[in-house]
Design an enzyme around this catalytic site. Structure first.
Site, mmCIF file in Angstrom:
data_model
loop_
_atom_site.group_PDB
_atom_site.id
_atom_site.type_symbol
_atom_site.label_atom_id
_atom_site.label_comp_id
_atom_site.label_asym_id
_atom_site.label_seq_id
_atom_site.Cartn_x
_atom_site.Cartn_y
_atom_site.Cartn_z
ATOM 1 N N SER A 28 0.816 -1.218 0.000
ATOM 2 C CA SER A 28 0.000 0.000 0.000
ATOM 3 C C SER A 28 0.847 1.264 0.000
ATOM 4 O O SER A 28 0.316 2.362 -0.217
ATOM 5 C CB SER A 28 -0.935 0.006 1.210
ATOM 6 O OG SER A 28 -0.199 0.077 2.421
ATOM 7 N N LYS A 85 -6.309 5.302 8.058
ATOM 8 C CA LYS A 85 -5.132 6.044 7.606
ATOM 9 C C LYS A 85 -5.420 7.539 7.526
ATOM 10 O O LYS A 85 -4.616 8.370 7.989
ATOM 11 C CB LYS A 85 -4.681 5.511 6.247
ATOM 12 C CG LYS A 85 -4.095 4.116 6.300
ATOM 13 C CD LYS A 85 -3.740 3.598 4.918
ATOM 14 C CE LYS A 85 -3.131 2.202 4.982
ATOM 15 N NZ LYS A 85 -2.797 1.659 3.652
#
Length: 810
Positions: A664, A707
């Site tokens: 990611s 996040k």
């Protein structure tokens, strides 16, 4: 890129507040509180595939169509399974009763008899009454005048015949000059002279010829006496046999009529008829069981040996499975599926250092109790117990339920064992387990797919449709009433639905893990009661969520504290070349949270390629290695089509001391490499997440909400500037269910979320420079663009490497 172009670029990818969160409006519902909702009957929400599979599996009656319910815990799989099975069982037939009786031909092999439901209890009672009647009739017969007269007659005849034999022996003795004397001590012979007994002294004075004659006569007498005793013994034996046959005849005549009505009553049950015949024959043969015996004197040996076997126990009925009072087919949920709990057991009793047992000590297992119905098991519990899984498979394959001790061959003490006749098996097995266990059994056990042909799969999410929203409201109403919670206002119901979407990280979905929903319902009701409110409203939902976060946010708070005081070096303002803020998700057992991670890169001329410091130190996983190789592929495809790239670069996640894995951050690593190559600074207030492929296309990632919120909290802690934000893949927009605080900051222009689909868009938002990703007709990147700067840097490196090679040749 001038300021206007830069702002336009950022605006074109900036997400409006409406895209950051999906709200279920409270005016969607036509009730004020859940008390206003009518009667709700909701079996399952959002599991149509599982419902269809469950209905199919329960309806099919052929062998092998047992069910394996698979899915994560908390999705309602157990509740739904029990409800579905119970509903199906209501229309099922009540199974037969089963009972064990004594095997009169083979004592170690008890016989099993089946009865119509409820008739087993009646049969046991009939056998109890029969035994009492037999005892009464036999005692009555053996105390009657006719019995005593006939027995006395037989004994008198025996005595007369014995006396006659003794008289004959005495006459024989007299003829041979001897006299017979019978005493308790034995039989004595005395010699006679002139018809009179002589003493020992007189015997000594006799002549040798006389002595010899008497000895010869004595030998003849002894032979006669032996013959007489033998005849008497034969007559005694004949008497015993006659008396025994007579007593058996008396017993037979007295009890035979007791069996006739029972044989007529159970005429259709052949096994009962066979058992009654054997029962009758055994009673006639063992009539002495029914005589009263004198109490034995208690001794130490008797105390050690324990109670003797009761002779009447052989005539008892062990009603093994009694379905009297049962309505429909049985449903058994065995929470502790050990071998003995599943298959039953034979109990033992200690006696004089040995273990003894009989058919009355046979105890049923879950398979016997569920026979003719349904048995529910947990896979994780079943596989923990030795022999349980293997035994279950063997029973399903053979169609019988054996009762045996799998550890008997390892016993340390002697035991008298029995082997009961197995009961035919007719049961539907429903096993509940995880995906991992299902795949493990399917792959490693060749019998699994043959025995469990129906897979009932529970999903973790469902569509956020109007129908499911209404079903969720009904679920909240039913759960609140069942658990004694306060009623929920429609605003609270809407907020619970929003939380459900957040749990699956998708706006258009709702979670099916109702365990998490019920926790929120209970806790919000508690806070409403604590505030002395009569209903649960939105503030109580928010307080419950806040308190839940507070209970588990110790670790993220420590991270934020270290970032704030500079222990972990994260910059949220200014610009830096070769430095960027990536985003990672960390978790504890009860919470997930996002944190920023500083990623730095250094590029220089050389031949080592891209060096991943984490990989070199064995601190990264295989997926992260793959991401780094994709970066090499992208750079080679863009800049090394006509010449090799003499590049050496090092890239690392600063201040990370644990294993790193996943891809990611691959786009983030590409950004920082290009920043270092092109010597273009990156805005430190913009964090990045997203995977990238070899074409530079941004790919979706997981944990996007955590996040974004993690970086927002760091920026908010350091002070929001209005320029900070997070770049995410455009495919993750549907996953956004951000906290209302973050959405409000975006609405006020204090924080931003940008969604992109290509690496070039991210570069321009991060740097304010044109990316220049596409070459012109001359095969060159646009002048002054990031890719042109990087290409120029590669050209310089190539020239340097070329000069070095020429110098080495000279």
């Amino acid at each position: 890129m001038n300021t206007e172009e830069f702002d336009q670029k950022r605006s074109s990818h900036r997400l409006p507040p409406e895209k950051l969160r999906s709200e279920c409006r409270d005016d969607f519902f036509d009730f004020a509180t859940t008390d206003d909702i009518g009667k709700c009957s909701i079996d399952m929400i959002g599991q149509k595939r599982a419902e269809q599979a469950m209905s199919f599996g329960l309806a099919v009656e052929q062998n092998g169509y047992n069910l394996f319910v698979v899915g994560p815990a908390g999705t309602g799989r157990m509740t739904y399974t029990q409800g579905s099975v119970s509903k199906m069982a209501e229309s099922g037939e009540v199974p037969r009763d089963w009972g064990y009786v004594h095997n009169f031909d083979n004592h170690d092999r008890p016989v099993v008899i089946s009865f119509e439901a409820g008739k087993g209890h009646e049969f046991r009672r009939d056998m109890e009454i029969l035994l009492m009647d037999i005892e009464r009739e036999i005692r009555s017969a053996f105390t009657s005048d006719g019995y005593e007269k006939q027995k006395r007659k037989m004994i008198d005849e025996f005595r007369r015949s014995v006396e006659q034999l003794w008289k004959e022996a005495e006459v024989f003795a007299g003829e041979h000059h001897y006299k017979i004397e019978r005493s308790p001590g034995g039989i004595n012979t005395i010699p006679l002279i002139d018809g009179k007994p002589i003493s020992i002294e007189e015997f000594k004075r006799l002549s040798p010829q006389q002595k010899e004659h008497l000895k010869e006569q004595e030998k003849l007498l002894e032979d006669k006496l032996q013959e007489t005793v033998l005849q008497i013994q034969k007559k005694e034996d004949q008497l015993r046999k006659s008396v025994h046959a007579f007593m058996k005849e008396i017993t037979s005549n007295s009890v035979k009529s007791l069996f006739i009505p029972l044989k007529e009553k159970y005429y259709e049950n052949k096994k009962v008829g066979t058992y009654l015949d054997a029962y009758y024959s055994d009673v006639v043969e063992h009539f002495h069981f029914f005589f009263s015996e004198e109490e034995e004197q208690e001794t130490v040996l008797n105390a050690l040996a324990g109670p003797k076997e009761k002779p009447f126990l052989r005539y008892a009925v062990n009603l093994f499975v009694n379905n009297k009072g049962l309505e429909g087919a049985p449903v058994i949920y065995e929470t502790n599926p050990t071998y003995q709990n599943l298959f039953g057991k034979v109990e033992y009793q200690g006696q004089l250092g040995n273990l003894i047992t009989d058919f009355t000590m046979i105890k049923p297992g879950a398979l016997h109790l569920a026979n003719g119905g349904y048995l529910i098991l947990q896979a994780s519990e079943l596989l923990q117990h030795p022999y349980a899984w293997t035994g279950l498979k063997r029973a399903l394959q053979s169609g019988n339920i054996p009762i045996e001790n799998p550890n008997e061959d390892r016993g340390l003490f002697p035991a008298s064992a029995i082997k009961p006749e197995p009961i035919p098996l007719n049961v539907k097995i429903i096993i509940i387990g995880s995906y991992y266990i299902y795949e493990l059994l399917s792959r490693l056990d060749e019998d699994f797919d043959k025995l469990f042909k129906v897979k009932v799969e529970f999903d973790t999410e469902m569509p956020k449709s109007d129908e499911n929203n209404h079903k969720m409201a009904c679920f909240i109403k039913n759960y609140a009433e069942d658990e004694g919670l306060l009623p929920f206002h429609r605003r609270a119901v809407a907020d619970v639905i929003n939380y459900s979407s957040r749990l699956v990280d998708e706006k258009t979905k709702l979670t099916t893990r109702f365990q998490d929903i019920t926790k929120l319902l209970v806790e919000s009701s508690f806070y409403a009661k604590e505030a002395e409110e009569e209903i649960v409203d939105k503030p109580h939902i928010q307080k419950a969520l806040f308190e839940k976060t507070q209970r588990s946010n110790h670790v993220p708070e420590k991270f934020r504290e270290m970032i704030h005081n500079g222990t972990i070096m994260i910059e949220t303002k200014g610009r830096r070349i070769g430095q960027i803020n990536g985003l990672a998700v960390m978790g504890t057992r009860d919470s997930l949270f996002g944190i920023p991670t500083k990623i730095t890169a250094q590029t220089f001329a050389g031949k080592n390629g891209i060096v991943n410091i984490e990989r070199e130190t064995a601190m990264s996983g295989q997926i992260h290695h793959k991401g780094m190789m994709i970066l090499t592929g992208f750079l080679s495809g863009q800049f090394a089509k006509n010449r090799p790239i003499p590049l050496s670069a090092s890239i690392t996640f600063e201040q990370t001391y644990t294993m790193i894995d996943g891809d990611s951050a691959s786009s983030t690593e590409l950004y920082v490499l290009l920043s270092s190559l092109a010597e273009v600074p990156i805005h430190q207030g913009t964090a990045v997440t997203g995977s990238v492929n070899q074409w530079g296309e941004i790919q979706p990632i997981g944990g996007v909400n955590e996040k974004v919120e993690g970086f927002y909290h760091i920026c908010s802690q350091n002070g929001l500037t209005g320029e900070q934000g997070v770049i995410i893949p455009k495919q993750n927009v549907k996953n956004l269910m951000l906290d209302e605080e973050v959405v409000e900051a975006v609405r006020n222009g204090q924080f931003h979320i940008w969604a992109i689909g290509h690496i070039a868009d991210g570069l321009e938002i991060l740097t304010g420079f044109h990316a220049g990703y596409e070459r012109n007709n001359n095969g060159e990147f646009p002048e002054g663009s990031i890719f042109a700067r990087a290409d120029e840097r590669f050209s310089k490196m190539h020239e340097i490497a070329k000069e070095e090679r020429e110098q080495l040749k000279e």
